[in-house]
Each structure stands twice: as structure tokens, then as C-alpha cells.
Design a protein around this motif. Sequence first.
Motif, PDB file in Angstrom:
ATOM      1  N   THR A   1       0.583  -1.324  -0.302  1.00 30.94           N
ATOM      2  CA  THR A   1       0.071  -0.458   0.380  1.00 30.94           C
ATOM      3  C   THR A   1       0.786   1.224  -0.315  1.00 30.94           C
ATOM      4  O   THR A   1       2.170   1.612   0.552  1.00 30.94           O
ATOM      5  CB  THR A   1      -1.198   0.013   1.417  1.00 30.94           C
ATOM      6  N   PHE A   2       0.340   2.579  -0.178  1.00 31.37           N
ATOM      7  CA  PHE A   2       1.208   3.429  -0.914  1.00 31.37           C
ATOM      8  C   PHE A   2       0.377   4.444  -0.641  1.00 31.37           C
ATOM      9  O   PHE A   2      -0.921   5.165  -0.303  1.00 31.37           O
ATOM     10  CB  PHE A   2       2.332   3.431  -2.424  1.00 31.37           C
TER      11      PHE A   2
ATOM     12  N   GLU B   1       6.711   6.385  -6.934  1.00 30.62           N
ATOM     13  CA  GLU B   1       7.660   5.270  -6.739  1.00 30.62           C
ATOM     14  C   GLU B   1       6.701   4.360  -6.352  1.00 30.62           C
ATOM     15  O   GLU B   1       7.500   3.158  -6.717  1.00 30.62           O
ATOM     16  CB  GLU B   1       8.009   5.694  -4.944  1.00 30.62           C
ATOM     17  N   ALA B   2       5.609   4.072  -5.925  1.00 33.25           N
ATOM     18  CA  ALA B   2       4.617   2.826  -6.230  1.00 33.25           C
ATOM     19  C   ALA B   2       4.736   2.604  -7.538  1.00 33.25           C
ATOM     20  O   ALA B   2       5.076   0.767  -7.893  1.00 33.25           O
ATOM     21  CB  ALA B   2       3.681   2.995  -5.535  1.00 33.25           C
ATOM     22  N   MET B   3       4.776   3.273  -9.382  1.00 32.22           N
ATOM     23  CA  MET B   3       4.410   2.441 -10.291  1.00 32.22           C
ATOM     24  C   MET B   3       6.446   2.494 -10.788  1.00 32.22           C
ATOM     25  O   MET B   3       5.983   1.133 -10.777  1.00 32.22           O
ATOM     26  CB  MET B   3       4.074   3.843 -10.494  1.00 32.22           C
ATOM     27  N   GLY B   4       7.031   2.349 -10.224  1.00 32.81           N
ATOM     28  CA  GLY B   4       8.663   2.796 -10.499  1.00 32.81           C
ATOM     29  C   GLY B   4       8.419   1.559 -10.070  1.00 32.81           C
ATOM     30  O   GLY B   4       9.239   0.311 -10.257  1.00 32.81           O
ATOM     31  N   LEU B   5       7.973   0.899  -8.888  1.00 31.35           N
ATOM     32  CA  LEU B   5       8.571  -0.465  -7.935  1.00 31.35           C
ATOM     33  C   LEU B   5       7.814  -1.689  -8.920  1.00 31.35           C
ATOM     34  O   LEU B   5       8.753  -2.715  -8.971  1.00 31.35           O
ATOM     35  CB  LEU B   5       7.712  -0.258  -6.711  1.00 31.35           C
TER      36      LEU B   5
ATOM     37  N   MET C   1      -3.157   2.261  -3.286  1.00 32.12           N
ATOM     38  CA  MET C   1      -3.406   3.753  -2.678  1.00 32.12           C
ATOM     39  C   MET C   1      -4.381   3.453  -1.729  1.00 32.12           C
ATOM     40  O   MET C   1      -5.089   3.048  -2.354  1.00 32.12           O
ATOM     41  CB  MET C   1      -3.095   4.790  -3.883  1.00 32.12           C
ATOM     42  N   VAL C   2      -4.270   4.120  -0.512  1.00 29.75           N
ATOM     43  CA  VAL C   2      -4.510   4.498   0.799  1.00 29.75           C
ATOM     44  C   VAL C   2      -4.448   5.152   0.979  1.00 29.75           C
ATOM     45  O   VAL C   2      -3.644   6.303   1.262  1.00 29.75           O
ATOM     46  CB  VAL C   2      -4.138   3.418   1.767  1.00 29.75           C
ATOM     47  N   ASN C   3      -5.561   6.743   0.777  1.00 32.84           N
ATOM     48  CA  ASN C   3      -6.096   7.764   1.489  1.00 32.84           C
ATOM     49  C   ASN C   3      -6.393   7.555   2.495  1.00 32.84           C
ATOM     50  O   ASN C   3      -7.174   6.863   3.266  1.00 32.84           O
ATOM     51  CB  ASN C   3      -7.263   8.474   0.636  1.00 32.84           C
TER      52      ASN C   3
END
Length: 337
Positions: free
Chosen positions: A309-310, A317-321, A334-336
Motif C-alpha cells: 500500500t502507498f 514511486e509505487a509505479m516504478g516499484l 493506494m490508500v488515502n
Amino acid sequence: MKAAYIKAPFEFELREVELRELAADEVLVKVKACGICGTDLTSAAVGASDWEPVGHEIAGIVEKVGSRVEHTKIGDTVALETGTSCRTCDKCRNGRSDLCNKGPNFWLKGSMGFAEYIIVPMACVVPYSGLSFEQASLLEPLGVALDLVYTADVKLNDDVLIVGLGPIGLMALRLARAMGARKIYAAARSHSTRRIELAKQWGADEIIYTDQVSLEQYPYADGGVDRVLVTAPPAAIPPALRTLKVGGIAAFLGIEYGAGASITFDANEFHFKKLQLRASHASPALYFPRCVELLRSGVIDGQALISHTFSLEQFPEAMGLLRADKESTVKMVMVNA
């Protein structure tokens, strides 16, 4: 409010965006969770020729409703269908609303899922209960997986091959097991460590490491399989067809641009073996109520699928990972706060 935008190749912006007023048939949703889909990576790599919003696997809370909205209210927890049927064309009125994608949708009409808020047509809003926001963000891809399994027409005691162990392939594997498949083969590259382990936990009897052996050379117990579910680019279809027994069915989803969009296979073999090749394209989005029950009952363990989660600010960064780390990533959400 903040919203993420992408442009190929792999450019990202987090923008401040003004929310417009709601139309009578629209709903303002506070985004609480949004999953990264493989199509998001494709858009970031080659598809987004100019800046565009991104994110369609969305769960959240209704913040405001238009004057014509009756089926949901402020405070409801909701998931969003990416698009719906129009309900008035000939296909819809003849009972084939699954073939109509002319209904309301929220594609590229303002901020999308990787944002703090999204404005959507009321027809796309599906109230739910009993799931976390992270799990509810899986409803859209689970609907895609369910459509794939239905398209393949998996029957009791079928031998099934799953090609590609992304989140949709993994959920399709679990569904095939729940629907009575006898033996399940799961095909992936050997570096997909975490996905392979989850495939075993969810019912895969044998793993085919496609970087070590070709699909058609693998020693299947009965000489082949009854059904193949392909969640990979089109190049995976010809070898998948060669694994089928007489009368077998291959169902696929997956896109490619350029030369990779075209495939060739032996039409004589296809003819004499009485094979079928079927495309699964879950547009309009379907089966959300059933998918809620599949997650709520534990048939699909949503939490097991979510590896990372991010926050919205961490989207690049999440897309890159997800792009680079094939070993430990499965589903990133993604968590808001």
C-alpha cells in the motif's frame, strides 16, 4: 484537491485541481483506495501521448450527490464500475447489455482514482458493506477475472491452464478452483516468486516456469488441458492454443501495441481439434454484487493479494516499484487517510 497525472514514457505529476459543480445525475466520491492496474503501466509506458488522469480501481465514501441520485447517499461506502451499459439500445433491450459499452463512464473526464476526490455518473456507483476500502478496490479487477472465467466456460472436472499470474490471473485461478476444476496449471516466469507462492496457496497443482520450458512442451498429465485462461499479451495465445485437448477453449485478455498486437497460429490444427478462442473484455463492468460476496465470504482472500500500500504522494514511486520489482509485488493499492 490533489490528483495524479501521467504521460508516456513514465512521467508523473501531482496537480492541484479544482472540483466543478455536480450535475443532477452525478456523485462526488472521496477516494479512499485505488489499485494500480496493468493498463495503468501500459498507459504510462506508451499509451498516454499527453498528460492524462489515471486510476480506475476505486473505493471510497460518498461526499455529495446530485438531485436525481436516489440509490446512494452521503456517507455510503461505494465502489465504482468503470462504465455501464446504456440500457436503451437494441442490445440492452434484447438482454445483451454485456455487449453495450455506450453507457456512462468516468474515463478521462476529470480526476480519476489516483486523487483525493472523483466525480462520477450515478450509474457507476455501487454501494457495498463488509469490506475494507483496500479490499473493495479489488472489485473492478475481480469482475474482470470473473468475466474471463465465465468466458472460458470452466466446467466441473476440467483441467485448466492459467497463463500469467498477475492479480487477475491469480483471481481467475482461485475462481476456477472454486468452480470445480480438476487440475490447475499456472504458468509464469520463475522470478515472480510471491505470485507463484500465492498461486500454490490458491490451488495451483503445478507451476510451469515459462523461462525454463515452453507451454506446449510441458508434460501435462492428460496430454493437454480443457481450458486455457490467458492474462498476457497476444504473443502468449498461439502456444496456449497448442496445449488444448480436442474441443478445448482458450479465453484471453491482454493488449499490446504495434507489431505485438498481431498473432498467427495453425488454422488447420485449430479446425481439426475443434478449438475455440474467445475474447474477454469486461466493458461494461459487470458482476460487482457477486464480487462483493466473493470477497466478503473469503472465496477470494483480498488481503492476501495486496502486497503493498502507498499514499497518493508516493504514486510515482509505487509505479516504478511495480514496473521493476517482479519478485515481491502482486497488487499495489493506494490508500488515502
